[in-house]
Write an enzyme that holds these catalytic residues in place. Structure first.
Site, PDB file in Angstrom:
ATOM      1  N   GLN A  38      61.500  25.706  26.077  1.00 15.48           N
ATOM      2  CA  GLN A  38      61.196  26.637  27.155  1.00 15.48           C
ATOM      3  C   GLN A  38      62.089  27.868  27.038  1.00 15.48           C
ATOM      4  OE1 GLN A  38      58.697  26.470  28.969  1.00 15.48           O
ATOM      5  NE2 GLN A  38      58.263  24.406  29.712  1.00 15.48           N
ATOM      6  N   ARG A  40      60.481  17.076  30.893  1.00 12.63           N
ATOM      7  CA  ARG A  40      61.574  16.394  30.198  1.00 12.63           C
ATOM      8  C   ARG A  40      62.863  16.191  30.990  1.00 12.63           C
ATOM      9  NH1 ARG A  40      60.356  20.113  25.158  1.00 12.63           N
ATOM     10  NH2 ARG A  40      59.651  21.348  26.962  1.00 12.63           N
ATOM     11  N   LYS A  75      44.286  23.703  31.259  1.00 14.65           N
ATOM     12  CA  LYS A  75      44.336  25.135  30.882  1.00 14.65           C
ATOM     13  C   LYS A  75      43.071  25.583  30.156  1.00 14.65           C
ATOM     14  CE  LYS A  75      49.380  25.226  30.297  1.00 14.65           C
ATOM     15  NZ  LYS A  75      49.735  23.797  30.148  1.00 14.65           N
ATOM     16  N   LEU A  76      41.947  25.516  30.836  1.00 18.25           N
ATOM     17  CA  LEU A  76      40.678  25.894  30.202  1.00 18.25           C
ATOM     18  C   LEU A  76      40.652  27.379  29.826  1.00 18.25           C
ATOM     19  CD1 LEU A  76      40.017  23.104  31.453  1.00 18.25           C
ATOM     20  CD2 LEU A  76      37.713  23.948  31.837  1.00 18.25           C
ATOM     21  N   HIS A  77      39.996  27.679  28.722  1.00 15.06           N
ATOM     22  CA  HIS A  77      39.871  29.065  28.257  1.00 15.06           C
ATOM     23  C   HIS A  77      38.676  29.113  27.300  1.00 15.06           C
ATOM     24  CE1 HIS A  77      42.132  32.842  26.550  1.00 15.06           C
ATOM     25  NE2 HIS A  77      40.880  33.098  26.901  1.00 15.06           N
ATOM     26  N   ASP A  78      37.530  29.603  27.795  1.00 16.75           N
ATOM     27  CA  ASP A  78      36.325  29.682  26.958  1.00 16.75           C
ATOM     28  C   ASP A  78      35.394  30.693  27.619  1.00 16.75           C
ATOM     29  OD1 ASP A  78      34.156  29.038  25.183  1.00 16.75           O
ATOM     30  OD2 ASP A  78      34.967  27.020  24.961  1.00 16.75           O
ATOM     31  N   PRO A 120      32.656  32.167  30.167  1.00 16.56           N
ATOM     32  CA  PRO A 120      32.497  31.789  31.580  1.00 16.56           C
ATOM     33  C   PRO A 120      31.535  30.628  31.821  1.00 16.56           C
ATOM     34  CG  PRO A 120      32.585  34.169  31.399  1.00 16.56           C
ATOM     35  CD  PRO A 120      32.572  33.639  29.993  1.00 16.56           C
ATOM     36  N   ASN A 121      30.405  30.613  31.150  1.00 13.68           N
ATOM     37  CA  ASN A 121      29.422  29.561  31.388  1.00 13.68           C
ATOM     38  C   ASN A 121      29.937  28.181  30.980  1.00 13.68           C
ATOM     39  OD1 ASN A 121      26.715  28.746  32.148  1.00 13.68           O
ATOM     40  ND2 ASN A 121      26.407  28.364  29.958  1.00 13.68           N
ATOM     41  N   THR A 122      30.641  28.116  29.866  1.00 12.02           N
ATOM     42  CA  THR A 122      31.195  26.840  29.393  1.00 12.02           C
ATOM     43  C   THR A 122      32.275  26.336  30.354  1.00 12.02           C
ATOM     44  OG1 THR A 122      30.706  27.454  27.121  1.00 12.02           O
ATOM     45  CG2 THR A 122      32.370  25.753  27.421  1.00 12.02           C
ATOM     46  N   ARG A 165      64.901  23.716  34.597  1.00 10.00           N
ATOM     47  CA  ARG A 165      65.968  22.981  33.924  1.00 10.00           C
ATOM     48  C   ARG A 165      67.167  22.866  34.862  1.00 10.00           C
ATOM     49  NH1 ARG A 165      62.339  21.740  31.347  1.00 10.00           N
ATOM     50  NH2 ARG A 165      61.971  21.926  29.116  1.00 10.00           N
ATOM     51  N   LYS A 183      51.572  15.520  37.129  1.00  7.63           N
ATOM     52  CA  LYS A 183      50.717  16.392  36.327  1.00  7.63           C
ATOM     53  C   LYS A 183      50.264  15.644  35.079  1.00  7.63           C
ATOM     54  CE  LYS A 183      52.345  19.868  33.644  1.00  7.63           C
ATOM     55  NZ  LYS A 183      51.645  19.767  32.342  1.00  7.63           N
ATOM     56  N   THR A 233      55.351  29.688  29.885  1.00 11.10           N
ATOM     57  CA  THR A 233      56.801  29.853  30.034  1.00 11.10           C
ATOM     58  C   THR A 233      57.540  29.722  28.701  1.00 11.10           C
ATOM     59  OG1 THR A 233      56.748  27.574  30.809  1.00 11.10           O
ATOM     60  CG2 THR A 233      57.062  29.258  32.466  1.00 11.10           C
ATOM     61  N   ASP A 257      54.018  13.920  30.404  1.00  8.36           N
ATOM     62  CA  ASP A 257      53.692  14.224  29.011  1.00  8.36           C
ATOM     63  C   ASP A 257      53.973  13.016  28.129  1.00  8.36           C
ATOM     64  OD1 ASP A 257      52.808  16.821  29.595  1.00  8.36           O
ATOM     65  OD2 ASP A 257      54.850  17.588  29.591  1.00  8.36           O
ATOM     66  N   ASP A 288      46.238  19.423  34.238  1.00  6.76           N
ATOM     67  CA  ASP A 288      46.665  20.652  33.559  1.00  6.76           C
ATOM     68  C   ASP A 288      45.984  20.753  32.194  1.00  6.76           C
ATOM     69  OD1 ASP A 288      48.164  22.805  32.599  1.00  6.76           O
ATOM     70  OD2 ASP A 288      49.925  21.579  32.160  1.00  6.76           O
TER      71      ASP A 288
HETATM   72  O1  C5P Z   1      59.231  19.196  29.724  1.00  3.08           O
HETATM   73  P1  C5P Z   1      59.018  20.477  30.484  1.00  3.08           P
HETATM   74  O2  C5P Z   1      59.727  20.499  31.828  1.00  3.08           O
HETATM   75  O3  C5P Z   1      59.287  21.715  29.663  1.00  3.08           O
HETATM   76  O4  C5P Z   1      57.453  20.440  30.827  1.00  3.08           O
HETATM   77  C1  C5P Z   1      56.777  21.540  31.385  1.00  3.08           C
HETATM   78  C2  C5P Z   1      55.336  21.198  31.545  1.00  3.08           C
HETATM   79  O5  C5P Z   1      54.668  22.310  32.125  1.00  3.08           O
HETATM   80  C3  C5P Z   1      54.604  20.885  30.242  1.00  3.08           C
HETATM   81  O6  C5P Z   1      53.669  19.850  30.542  1.00  3.08           O
HETATM   82  C4  C5P Z   1      53.888  22.163  29.906  1.00  3.08           C
HETATM   83  O7  C5P Z   1      52.666  21.938  29.232  1.00  3.08           O
HETATM   84  C5  C5P Z   1      53.609  22.755  31.283  1.00  3.08           C
HETATM   85  N1  C5P Z   1      53.468  24.212  31.367  1.00  3.08           N
HETATM   86  C6  C5P Z   1      54.453  25.099  30.925  1.00  3.08           C
HETATM   87  N2  C5P Z   1      54.279  26.449  31.044  1.00  3.08           N
HETATM   88  C7  C5P Z   1      53.158  26.941  31.605  1.00  3.08           C
HETATM   89  C8  C5P Z   1      52.168  26.052  32.062  1.00  3.08           C
HETATM   90  C9  C5P Z   1      52.365  24.685  31.934  1.00  3.08           C
HETATM   91  O8  C5P Z   1      55.485  24.667  30.448  1.00  3.08           O
HETATM   92  N3  C5P Z   1      53.019  28.246  31.773  1.00  3.08           N
END
Ligand code: C5P
Length: 231
Positions: free
Chosen positions: A190, A210, A61-64, A66-68, A181, A32, A119, A10, A59
């Site tokens: 989170q 992180r 995370k598409l959401h639209d 179905p055709n798009t 964590r 990722k 999450t 990130d 990552d």
């Molecule tokens: O920094 P951290 O460990 O919280 O990063 C978690 C990564 O996982 C972020 O890139 C976040 O976009 C991704 N993610 C998430 N929860 C989800 C799907 C993806 O935290 N359900």
């Protein structure tokens, strides 16, 4: 089944990302690429990291409709990533379209995962803001079953829900879990979290951002994750 630690890159641009990866001399962690980096740099960052020999989870995370989503996945299939995803909330039809779009002419397809609930979302917010009138475990289970019905091989979920996803969809159904964590680390934004060691039992892949990227010694933090997660 292959288990691995995936580092969430990130970062805001290619320069910072590649400088971060340069620290891992001789190692090629699974990484990722998320929205921030992809929207900043475009497909070239995927190609650059792939050329360095890393496996990639894209990552977005598409959401639209179905055709798009189907057409977008067709474009993404050309990047040859190992894993990519969408939101299960987009319906079974959207997930089926995505799978079709991502499948290449030779029948191969990147691992396509559905996000159940982020999450960072608590059960309270899900019920009060999203008006989902069910518990978090019920929702995650139902979304995972929808993903399975659409022909997807697994989901992204909280490590706290990985066990119930396996119960609902079978041991071979993949669980990829962010929200990781260290026992002695910062939680950040989170909410539904677990340590790498505890996630080991029911997660196939853990996604760690992180706790590794913001660590004083990222390579040591990655190695700690590997040790705790793979045992
Ligand atoms: O920094 P951290 O460990 O919280 O990063 C978690 C990564 O996982 C972020 O890139 C976040 O976009 C991704 N993610 C998430 N929860 C989800 C799907 C993806 O935290 N359900």
């Amino acid at each position: 089944m292959a288990k691995d630690v995936i580092i969430a890159l990130d970062f805001e641009n290619a320069e910072k990302t590649l400088a971060f990866l340069d620290q891992f001399t001789g190692r090629k962690p699974y990484v990722k690429i998320g929205m921030e980096l992809y929207y900043a740099e475009g497909p070239s960052i995927v190609r650059a990291i792939k050329e360095r020999g890393h496996k990639i989870f894209l990552d977005l995370k598409l959401h639209d409709i179905p055709n798009t989503v189907k057409k977008a996945m067709k474009v993404l299939s050309r990047l040859d990533v190992d894993m990519t995803n969408l939101h299960a909330a987009g319906t079974i039809a959207m997930m089926e379209g995505a799978k079709e779009g991502l499948t290449k002419e030779d029948g191969s397809c990147a691992t396509l995962l559905a996000v159940t609930q982020l999450t960072s979302t608590s059960e309270e917010r899900m019920q009060q803001e999203l008006l989902i009138n069910a518990t978090m475990p019920e929702t995650v289970k139902a979304y995972a079953r929808n993903a399975q019905k659409a022909g997807l091989p697994g989901v992204v979920c909280s490590p706290l829900e990985a066990e119930l996803v396996k119960e609902a969809c079978g041991a071979d159904f993949l669980t990829v879990t962010p929200g990781i964590r260290f026992a002695d680390g910062d939680v950040g934004d989170q909410v539904r979290i677990m340590t790498p060691e505890k996630a080991r039992k029911h997660s196939d892949y853990i996604v760690v951002g992180r706790p590794i990227t913001a660590a004083a010694d990222p390579v040591a933090a990655y190695e700690r994750c590997i040790r705790e997660f793979l045992g």
